[in-house]
Design an enzyme around this catalytic site. Structure first.
Site, PDB file in Angstrom:
ATOM      1  N   GLY A   1      55.087  17.388  29.381  1.00 42.84           N
ATOM      2  CA  GLY A   1      53.622  17.951  28.998  1.00 42.84           C
ATOM      3  C   GLY A   1      53.142  18.600  30.357  1.00 42.84           C
ATOM      4  O   GLY A   1      52.357  19.451  30.205  1.00 42.84           O
TER       5      GLY A   1
ATOM      6  N   TRP B   1      54.522  22.045  30.853  1.00 45.12           N
ATOM      7  CA  TRP B   1      54.114  22.897  29.959  1.00 45.12           C
ATOM      8  C   TRP B   1      52.705  23.763  30.345  1.00 45.12           C
ATOM      9  O   TRP B   1      52.518  24.831  30.160  1.00 45.12           O
ATOM     10  CB  TRP B   1      53.453  22.249  28.614  1.00 45.12           C
ATOM     11  CG  TRP B   1      52.926  23.126  27.697  1.00 45.12           C
ATOM     12  CD1 TRP B   1      53.454  23.898  26.578  1.00 45.12           C
ATOM     13  CD2 TRP B   1      51.468  23.482  27.527  1.00 45.12           C
ATOM     14  NE1 TRP B   1      52.604  24.523  25.873  1.00 45.12           N
ATOM     15  CE2 TRP B   1      51.414  24.183  26.252  1.00 45.12           C
ATOM     16  CE3 TRP B   1      50.426  22.942  27.972  1.00 45.12           C
ATOM     17  CZ2 TRP B   1      50.265  24.694  25.788  1.00 45.12           C
ATOM     18  CZ3 TRP B   1      49.131  23.361  27.634  1.00 45.12           C
ATOM     19  CH2 TRP B   1      48.967  24.251  26.645  1.00 45.12           C
ATOM     20  N   HIS B   2      51.779  23.070  31.139  1.00 43.80           N
ATOM     21  CA  HIS B   2      50.899  23.222  31.786  1.00 43.80           C
ATOM     22  C   HIS B   2      51.024  24.556  32.951  1.00 43.80           C
ATOM     23  O   HIS B   2      50.308  25.353  33.335  1.00 43.80           O
ATOM     24  CB  HIS B   2      49.899  22.544  32.308  1.00 43.80           C
ATOM     25  CG  HIS B   2      49.162  21.730  31.427  1.00 43.80           C
ATOM     26  ND1 HIS B   2      49.705  20.530  30.842  1.00 43.80           N
ATOM     27  CD2 HIS B   2      47.895  21.660  30.853  1.00 43.80           C
ATOM     28  CE1 HIS B   2      48.771  20.094  29.987  1.00 43.80           C
ATOM     29  NE2 HIS B   2      47.893  20.932  29.775  1.00 43.80           N
ATOM     30  N   GLY B   3      52.160  24.481  33.535  1.00 48.07           N
ATOM     31  CA  GLY B   3      52.578  25.636  34.572  1.00 48.07           C
ATOM     32  C   GLY B   3      53.799  25.181  35.367  1.00 48.07           C
ATOM     33  O   GLY B   3      54.173  24.039  35.321  1.00 48.07           O
TER      34      GLY B   3
ATOM     35  N   PHE C   1      48.072  29.117  30.998  1.00 49.04           N
ATOM     36  CA  PHE C   1      49.113  28.047  30.810  1.00 49.04           C
ATOM     37  C   PHE C   1      49.797  28.497  29.579  1.00 49.04           C
ATOM     38  O   PHE C   1      50.790  28.290  29.024  1.00 49.04           O
ATOM     39  CB  PHE C   1      48.411  26.606  30.344  1.00 49.04           C
ATOM     40  CG  PHE C   1      47.775  25.964  31.606  1.00 49.04           C
ATOM     41  CD1 PHE C   1      48.185  26.377  33.036  1.00 49.04           C
ATOM     42  CD2 PHE C   1      46.433  25.451  31.417  1.00 49.04           C
ATOM     43  CE1 PHE C   1      47.454  26.012  34.058  1.00 49.04           C
ATOM     44  CE2 PHE C   1      45.920  25.040  32.283  1.00 49.04           C
ATOM     45  CZ  PHE C   1      46.412  25.223  33.816  1.00 49.04           C
TER      46      PHE C   1
END
Lengths: 495, 358
Positions: free
Chosen positions: A321, A324-326, A495
Site C-alpha cells: 500500500g 502504491w503511493h510512490g 501516485f
C-alpha cells in the site's frame, strides 16, 4: 484537466448541458465517454492510448475468462490481464526506482554499473485506473458477477472522468449498474452535487493550497533543523494539506457525479477523529483500503491462518500500500509504520480482551481489587478518553506523514529530531501568521472530524436552517474566489 | 438537505456570492488601484513558447526584475518593429533560464541577459535559483488544459481588478493582519501594493501613486534593507564562482553553436543599493570576469552617459518614464556594440509614458 480550473468549469457546463438535452441514453453515455477522454487527453494526449489498451484488453479478457471452463486457461487469461496492467504500472511508475535500486545493489556488491537515467513520465491516474480495471477482471475470474456485455458501459466505467485520475477507486458493482438505465440528477441531487463540488474546491483551493501548502513546502524542503514549533507546524500543515487536497478531490468527484445523476462511493469519513489505526483505515482513502483488503490481504490468507500469518499479511498489505503511493523507500517506510501500528494495535486489543475476560472471571469469583487514585481514571469508554485516544492516533499518523512527505530519509530524520527537540537550536522559519493559520486550520479540522465522526455532512445539513447552509456555502465560494492561486495539480495525481 | 429548501439555498448562495464579487470589485476600483496581470507560471510559459521566432529586433530577455521595469517593450517595438520576449522573473537568477535555452536545440535566436549580480551570482540550490528552476521545469508540463485556462483567466483579468493575486488574494490580505512579528522569523519581502503593476507582456511598471509618493518609496527601500539583512553576508567566490562562470559559458556556447547571439546588460541601480553592490560585487571580479570568461559582449549602464542619468526612486528600478528613456538610449548602444540590425533610429513621436498599456 483539474477540477480547480476555468477549463473544467467550461467543460463541466458543456457536459451538463449535453447530459440534460433530450438525447437517447446511449448518446448521453457516448457524450460522457468522449468527454472523459477529452478530460484525460488535455493533460497529455498520447497517454490516452494506455487507457484504451487497458480498457480493451480487460474487456475482452473478462469475457474470455467468463466463458472459459478450463481452470488453467482461465488462469492464463487472468495472467495476461494482470501482466498487462501491472506491467504498465511497473514500467511507468517503478521503472526508474527499480533501476536505481538495481544499480545500488550492484554497486554494493562491488560491480560498477552505470545505466542511463530513464526519462519516464508517469501517466496521470495510472495507479487508480489500473486498480479499477484489475478489480473488474479479478471479480469476473472469481465469478462474482458476469462480465459487462456492453463495451460502452465498460469503457465508461473505467474512464468516467470524475473518478478517473484520483479516485474514488470504484468497483464494478458500484458504478456499472448505474449505466444500465437512464440517469439524470434531480434538482436536489444537482444542488447537493454543486454544494459538494464547492466544498471540495474550498478544501483544495483555499485550505490545502492557499493556507497550508507554502508552510508545508517550506519546512519539508529545508536541509537544516528547525525549532520544535516550526517542525510541528510544518507537519501539521502537511497533515491537513494532504487531507484537504485528497478528500477535496474525492468530494469534487462525488459532487460532479451527483450533478450527472451518478453516485460514487465515499472515500473519506472524518479520518482525523479515528480511534486507532484500524479505525483510521476505515476512514482514510476507504476505496483503496477496501481494495487492498479484498484483493490482497484476504487472498494472502487474512487472519485465517493464525496470529503470526495475520501480522505478516498485514505488513505485506501495508508495505505494498505504501509502495502504491510512490516509487520511493520513504513510502515503503510510511506503509511499514502503518502496518506496524496496526499490528501493535491488534496485539493491544487482543491482550485487553483477554484481560477483560480474566477480570470478569475474577469478579465472578468475588475478588475485588480497589485502587486508590488522585485523579479520576481516563477510560477509553468516556468521551474525553475517546477523544484522547483519537489525538494519540493522530499523533502517530502525523509521525508517519513525515516519511510520506519528506523527499529523503535524511530530511525525515532531521524533521523528526526537530519535532522532539533532540536538536535544540534549529532555525526559526515560520511567521506568526503562518503558525496561527496552520494551528487554526488544524483545530477546526479536528473539531469538524470529531463532531461528524459518527454522523455525516448530509445529516448535518438537514438539521441546519436553509439560510445558514446557504451562508456557509457562500463563504466557501467567496474564499475560493479570494484565494485565486491554486496549484494546477492535486497531490494524489503523482501516485 | 431538506427537499423543500435546496432551491432557496442555491439561489441565496448565488446571490450572496455575486453581491460579494460586485462589491469587492467596486471597492478596489474605488481605492484607485490599477489593474495588473498575474505574472504566474502560465503567463511565463505563454512567453516561453514565443522564443523560437527570436531575432535581434525581437530578442528573448532573461534576468531579474530590473529589466522588467527598465526595458520598455513598446518603446523597443516602436524602434525595431517587434516586441522582445520578456522571460525575466522577479527575485530570481536568470541562470536556470539560460541553461534551459542552451539545452533547447530549437533555440537559435538573440538573447539579452540582464545581470543583477546578487541574483545572477547565487550559488546552486539558493532560493533565487530554485524559484527560476521551478518555472523552467514546469514549462514542458504546461498542459492543454492549463493553456486553455490561462487564456480564459486572462480574459477575466483584463476586466476584473480584484483578480490581482499578488495584492488582493487571500494570503497577501492575511499578511496585512496586525500580528506581532515572531523574533527571528522572516516571511519574505512585503511590498506596498502600489509599488508596481504587470502588463500582458510581463513588463512591470511602478504605479503613478508610487512614483509620486516618497513615503511608499521609502517603504520599498526598507524592504531592500530587510532583504539585505536576510541575505548571505558573503557573495559567492572561489570554485563556486568559477562553476557559475563555466556553466554560463557552456550555455552561451551552445546557443552560439546554433547561430544564436548573446548580450549581457547591467541595468541601473542607485543609492545605498548601488553602494552595497559595488562593495559586495566589485565590477572587475564579477561583471568583467563574466564577459571575459564567456567571451561575450556586455553593456554596463555606468559606461554610457545616456544610461547613467537615472535615479531609481527605491534604489533598484526605473520609473515608467525613465524606462522609455533608458530603452531609447539602449537600442542604439546595442546596435553599435553588436552590429545587430535592430531598426531605424528613434523617431521623435515616441510613446507617451502615461500610456503604459496593460
Amino acid at each position: 484537466m483539474v477540477f480547480n480550473s476555468f477549463t473544467f468549469i467550461v467543460f463541466f457546463a458543456v457536459i451538463l448541458l449535453l447530459h440534460n438535452l433530450p438525447f437517447s441514453w446511449k448518446t448521453k453515455k457516448v457524450n460522457l465517454l468522449l468527454g472523459s477522454y477529452l478530460f484525460y487527453a488535455l493533460w497529455n494526449p498520447p497517454f490516452i492510448l494506455l487507457l484504451w489498451l487497458s480498457t480493451v484488453v480487460d474487456y475482452y479478457m473478462a469475457r474470455l475468462i467468463a466463458v472459459e471452463q478450463r481452470q488453467l486457461r482461465r488462469k492464463l487469461l487472468l495472467t495476461v490481464s494482470l501482466v498487462l496492467n501491472l506491467g504498465m504500472l511497473s514500467y511507468f511508475k517503478y521503472g526508474g526506482f527499480l533501476l536505481e535500486n538495481f544499480t545500488a545493489l550492484l554497486s554494493a556488491l562491488g560491480i560498477s554499473f552505470q545505466a542511463a537515467k530513464p526519462d519516464i513520465i508517469l501517466p496521470v491516474g495510472i495507479s487508480f485506473y489500473t486498480f479499477v480495471t484489475l478489480s473488474y477482471t479479478l471479480d469476473v475470474y472469481r465469478r462474482k458477477f458476469e462480465p459487462e456485455p456492453s463495451f460502452l458501459n465498460f469503457a465508461l466505467f473505467v474512464t468516467f472522468f470524475p473518478h478517473l485520475v484520483a479516485g474514488p477507486i470504484v468497483r464494478p458493482e458500484d458504478l456499472m449498474p448505474q449505466f444500465h438505465s437512464p440517469r439524470r440528477a434531480t434538482a436536489q441531487q444537482m444542488s447537493w452535487g454543486l454544494f459538494l463540488l464547492s466544498l471540495g474546491l474550498f478544501m483544495k483551493v483555499t485550505v490545502a493550497d492557499g493556507l497550508l501548502a507554502d508552510t508545508a513546502d517550506l519546512i519539508f524542503s529545508l536541509p537544516f533543523p528547525v525549532q520544535m514549533l516550526d517542525a510541528w507546524t510544518g507537519v501539521l500543515a502537511f497533515s491537513s494539506q494532504i487531507f484537504c487536497d485528497f478528500a477535496g478531490y474525492s468530494t469534487c468527484a462525488i459532487g460532479v457525479s451527483l450533478c450527472l445523476g451518478f453516485v460514487l462511493p465515499d472515500n473519506f469519513r472524518y479520518p482525523y477523529a479515528s480511534i486507532g489505526f484500524q479505525d483510521f483505515w476505515r476512514r482514510w482513502h476507504i476505496t483503496l483500503s477496501t481494495w487492498l483488503r479484498d484483493y490482497l490481504y484476504i487472498p494472502l490468507g487474512g487472519n485465517r491462518h493464525g496470529a503470526f500469518r495475520t501480522y505478516i499479511n498485514l505488513m505485506i498489505t501495508m508495505l505494498l500500500g505504501g509502495l502504491w503511493h510512490g516509487a520511493s523507500w520513504t513510502f515503503v517506510v510510511w506503509g511499514a509504520l502503518h502496518g506496524l501500528f496496526l499490528c501493535v494495535e491488534r496485539i493491544i486489543r487482543q491482550t485487553a480482551g483477554r484481560r477483560r475476560t480474566a477480570a470478569a472471571t475474577q469478579l465472578a469469583e468475588g475478588i475485588v481489587i480497589n485502587q486508590a487514585s488522585l485523579a479520576p481514571p481516563v477510560t477509553s469508554g468516556s468521551a474525553f478518553g475517546q477523544f484522547m485516544l483519537a489525538m494519540l492516533t493522530l499523533f502517530f499518523v502525523n509521525i508517519t506523514w513525515v516519511f510520506f512527505r519528506a523527499p529523503t530519509f535524511n530530511g525525515a530524520m532531521l524533521l523528526l529530531l526537530s519535532m522532539f527537540g533532540v536538536i535544540p537550536n534549529g532555525g526559526t522559519m515560520l511567521t506568526t501568521t503562518a503558525i496561527i493559520t496552520v494551528l487554526t486550520v488544524t483545530v477546526v479540522l479536528i473539531g469538524c472530524h470529531w463532531l461528524l465522526r459518527n454522523s455525516s455532512l448530509s445529516e448535518l445539513s438537514k438539521r441546519l436552517p436553509w439560510w445558514v447552509m446557504s451562508l456557509g456555502w457562500a463563504v466557501m465560494l467567496i474564499l475560493v474566489i479570494l484565494t485565486q492561486k491554486s496549484s494546477g495539480s492535486f497531490i494524489y495525481f503523482q501516485f | 438537505m431538506n427537499a423543500t429548501n435546496y432551491v432557496k439555498t442555491a439561489w441565496l448562495t448565488l446571490g450572496l456570492v455575486l453581491a460579494f464579487v460586485i462589491g469587492w470589485e467596486m471597492y478596489w476600483r474605488g481605492q484607485g488601484l490599477p489593474l495588473s496581470y498575474n505574472d504566474d507560471e502560465s503567463m511565463w510559459a505563454s512567453k516561453r513558447r514565443e522564443i523560437y521566432g527570436s531575432t535581434p529586433a525581437k530578442p528573448v530577455v532573461i534576468g531579474s526584475s530590473r529589466i522588467k521595469f527598465g526595458l520598455d517593450l513598446s518603446t523597443w517595438a516602436h524602434t525595431t518593429g517587434e516586441k522582445p520576449v520578456q522571460l525575466s522573473m522577479d527575485g530570481t537568477s536568470p541562470r536556470p533560464m539560460l541553461t534551459d535555452l542552451g539545452n533547447d536545440p530549437a533555440f537559435a535566436g538573440t538573447l539579452i541577459i540582464d545581470v543583477t549580480e546578487m541574483l545572477f551570482f547565487t550559488p546552486d540550490g539558493s532560493f533565487p535559483e530554485k524559484e527560476a528552476i521551478k518555472r523552467v521545469t514546469a514549462y514542458p508540463n504546461w498542459s492543454l488544459s492549463q493553456q486553455a485556462g490561462f487564456y480564459m483567466n486572462r480574459a477575466l483579468e483584463s476586466s476584473l481588478l480584484f483578480l490581482d493575486d499578488r495584492n488582493l488574494a487571500l494570503n497577501p490580505l492575511l499578511n496585512l493582519l496586525p500580528l506581532p512579528a515572531r523574533p527571528g522569523a522572516w516571511g519574505g519581502p512585503q511590498f506596498p501594493r502600489e509599488f508596481y503593476v504587470v502588463n500582458r507582456d510581463r513588463q512591470s511598471a511602478m504605479t503613478p501613486a508610487f512614483v509620486a509618493d516618497t513615503a511608499l518609496q521609502n517603504k520599498v527601500k526598507a524592504v531592500w534593507l530587510d532583504v539585505g539583512a536576510h541575505s548571505p553576508p558573503n557573495p559567492v567566490d572561489g570554485p563556486a564562482l568559477t562553476a557559475i562562470l563555466d556553466a554560463t559559458k557552456r550555455s552561451i556556447d551552445q546557443i552560439r553553436a546554433r547561430g544564436g547571439q548573446v548580450l549581457f546588460v547591467r541595468t541601473p541601480s542607485t543609492g545605498i543599493m548601488r553602494e552595497v553592490e559595488k562593495k559586495m560585487y566589485p565590477r572587475a571580479k564579477y561583471w568583467d570576469r563574466l564577459l571575459a570568461h564567456t567571451q561575450t559582449q556586455g553593456i554596463y549602464f555606468e559606461d554610457y552617459t545616456s544610461l547613467n542619468q537615472f535615479v531609481c526612486p527605491e534604489w533598484s528600478h526605473l520609473t515608467p518614464q525613465d524606462a522609455i528613456l533608458f530603452t531609447e538610449a539602449l537600442i542604439p548602444i546595442i546596435a553599435e556594440k553588436t552590429g545587430w540590425p535592430i531598426g531605424p533610429k528613434l523617431s521623435d513621436n515616441r510613446p507617451n509614458p502615461s500610456t503604459f498599456r496593460l
